[in-house]
Scaffold this motif. Sequence first.
Motif, short mmCIF file in Angstrom:
data_model
loop_
_atom_site.label_atom_id
_atom_site.label_comp_id
_atom_site.label_asym_id
_atom_site.label_seq_id
_atom_site.Cartn_x
_atom_site.Cartn_y
_atom_site.Cartn_z
N MET A 1 21.55 -27.76 -6.11
CA MET A 1 22.03 -28.29 -4.77
C MET A 1 23.85 -28.11 -4.82
N THR A 2 24.01 -27.20 -3.79
CA THR A 2 25.60 -26.82 -4.05
C THR A 2 26.37 -27.97 -3.20
N VAL A 3 27.31 -28.46 -4.15
CA VAL A 3 28.28 -29.54 -3.27
C VAL A 3 29.56 -28.63 -3.35
N THR A 4 30.59 -28.83 -2.39
CA THR A 4 31.87 -28.33 -2.34
C THR A 4 32.77 -29.57 -1.72
N ARG A 5 34.01 -29.46 -1.86
CA ARG A 5 35.02 -30.33 -1.32
C ARG A 5 36.04 -29.89 -0.95
N PHE A 6 36.49 -30.57 0.15
CA PHE A 6 37.98 -29.86 0.56
C PHE A 6 38.82 -31.29 0.42
N ALA A 7 39.92 -31.32 -0.34
CA ALA A 7 40.64 -32.33 -0.89
C ALA A 7 42.16 -32.53 -0.63
N PRO A 8 42.23 -32.50 0.87
CA PRO A 8 43.73 -32.62 1.06
C PRO A 8 44.49 -33.95 0.84
N GLY A 12 51.01 -34.91 4.81
CA GLY A 12 51.56 -34.09 6.20
C GLY A 12 50.57 -33.43 6.79
N TYR A 13 50.73 -32.69 7.79
CA TYR A 13 49.90 -31.93 8.51
C TYR A 13 49.20 -30.70 7.87
N ILE A 14 47.87 -30.46 8.16
CA ILE A 14 47.21 -29.17 7.36
C ILE A 14 47.76 -27.89 8.17
N HIS A 15 47.94 -27.05 7.25
CA HIS A 15 48.27 -25.89 7.81
C HIS A 15 47.36 -24.55 7.49
N VAL A 16 47.56 -23.35 8.00
CA VAL A 16 46.88 -22.15 7.79
C VAL A 16 46.26 -22.17 5.91
N GLY A 17 47.46 -22.50 5.48
CA GLY A 17 47.03 -22.50 3.88
C GLY A 17 45.85 -23.26 3.46
N ASN A 18 46.15 -24.50 3.92
CA ASN A 18 44.85 -25.39 3.78
C ASN A 18 43.76 -25.09 4.50
N LEU A 19 43.90 -24.39 5.64
CA LEU A 19 42.59 -24.06 6.09
C LEU A 19 41.72 -23.21 5.21
N ARG A 20 42.32 -22.14 4.72
CA ARG A 20 41.75 -21.24 3.95
C ARG A 20 40.84 -21.77 2.95
N THR A 21 41.44 -22.71 2.29
CA THR A 21 40.97 -23.45 1.25
C THR A 21 39.63 -24.50 2.00
N ALA A 22 39.95 -24.84 3.00
CA ALA A 22 38.59 -25.71 3.64
C ALA A 22 37.81 -24.58 4.07
N LEU A 23 37.97 -23.66 4.65
CA LEU A 23 37.12 -22.82 5.32
C LEU A 23 36.14 -22.28 4.03
N MET A 24 36.83 -21.91 3.29
CA MET A 24 35.97 -21.12 1.92
C MET A 24 35.03 -22.24 1.40
N ASN A 25 35.50 -23.54 1.06
CA ASN A 25 34.54 -24.37 0.70
C ASN A 25 33.41 -24.89 1.66
N PHE A 26 33.79 -25.03 2.81
CA PHE A 26 32.76 -25.19 3.98
C PHE A 26 31.55 -24.13 4.05
N LEU A 27 32.02 -22.80 3.94
CA LEU A 27 31.30 -21.87 4.14
C LEU A 27 30.40 -21.69 2.86
N ILE A 28 30.83 -21.82 1.74
CA ILE A 28 29.96 -22.02 0.80
C ILE A 28 28.96 -22.95 0.73
N ALA A 29 29.01 -24.01 1.20
CA ALA A 29 28.54 -25.30 1.36
C ALA A 29 27.33 -24.82 2.25
N ARG A 30 27.80 -24.36 3.65
CA ARG A 30 26.80 -24.04 4.48
C ARG A 30 26.03 -22.96 4.16
N LYS A 31 26.53 -22.11 3.65
CA LYS A 31 25.62 -20.59 3.17
C LYS A 31 24.43 -21.12 2.30
N ALA A 32 24.63 -22.31 1.49
CA ALA A 32 23.69 -22.42 0.47
C ALA A 32 22.79 -23.86 0.81
N GLY A 33 23.17 -24.00 1.93
CA GLY A 33 22.45 -25.23 2.70
C GLY A 33 22.76 -26.48 1.97
#
Length: 441
Positions: A1-8, A12-33
């Motif tokens: 079972m694939t488990v990922t995390r975004f760990a800010p 401070g407020y999150i920015h585009v750099g953080n979003l890149r990290t969040a999105l990649m981890n999110f997409l990996i988890a979603r793609k693998a269910g």
Amino acid sequence: MTVTRFAPSPTGYIHVGNLRTALMNFLIARKAGGTFILRIDDTDPERSKEEYVDAIKEDLEWLGLHWDRIERQSQRLDRYAEAADRLRDMGQLYEAFETPTELDLKRKKQLNMGRPPVYDRAALALSEDEKARLRDERGPGVWRFKLDHQRIGWEDGILGPVSIDAASVSDPVLIRGDGQVLYTLASVVDDTEMGVTDVVRGADHVTNTATQIQIIAALGGKAPDFAHHSLLTGPQGDALSKRLGTLSLRDLRARGVEPMALLSLMARLGSSDPVELRTSIDELVEGFDITHFGAAPTKFDADDLFPLTAHVLQERPYEQVADTIAALGVPGDIAPRFWEVMRENITTLNDLGDWWALCRDGAEPIIDEADREFVAQAMAMLPEGPLDEDSWGNWTGAVKEATGRKGRGLFMPLRLALTGQQHGPDMRRLLPLLQRIRAKE
Ligand code: GLU
């Protein structure tokens, strides 16, 4: 079972750099269910703020990056203390007492001698008596993890094979003198206990990864698969770090950037796949492949978000913007038509306000001296009665006949007189929306 995390860290407020990290981890988890965890790294009570925790959640929700679970490091301090005890029992943690100034001096000396500035492990030679004395003098020391001086290697999802000589890295401090557990340990404990299988983070974490692999092994855990994405630079390759403050997600939202525009760009930027506007997160999930990303620094230009946003809006049906338009005060009977006309002429929804002001109040006309008479004559001929999409043609047809003007010389002075702008929506469609003219009906 694939488990990922975004760990800010909520500092401070999150920015585009953080979003890149969040999105990649999110997409990996979603793609693998699998499971996507939002982990709030709030072990630093001074710098962590509740308002930033709320802001992070709000920003992710705005984008539709929903998490399956939220974890907070501040609620898991006992777990970290327990892990630290185990490492201490194994002889893997040692107390060190150097002040920051002393460490700085050591680093400078090493650099002067052309050596890498690695902590010299002087504290390992301290006797119990010496430690007791230092503790009395300076208070409790920091706790460092004693790295095993071997090469540490892993197959990185983006960088490929990575190998780091542990001897070139300082023994990481895991616990501060005041007892505060630091990220390096907390993250390892969480990743291990939460069964995290894949960690994507910025290339600035590569050295952390090397040390964390050893800490995980010492604690008897299984290391996740790591991937380190390149850091973003400005459009000219300039460092983005100083400008990230103006590239916070909430700032982009305030500037009218649409979620799917931002996600479509960030899910592709730095990969071999072209940036294409996607209309749903499911589509992004489908097309995502981490192995397509390269190690080179990735150029980011916020201006690229606006044409994408304009595209998103061109496709947007009225029902989805009805509330926004009603909030501007556009009367319900013309609101759908207002949207149909404007959606092709705006970059962001923020532009609607000005267009509505123009429709409602009219604009400061621009009239060339040479056109003054012509415009006055044309205005006197404005049709009466309800205006529709034929009105413009009928009116300009009659004006043409009466004045002999045609083409641009006919249309541009009328556009300028009615809207005060050279560009804008098709006048045929705009005219029926101009309330001052309607009011004459
Ligand atoms: N809180 C860490 C950071 O924001 C998390 C890094 C990681 O993903 O392990 O840099």
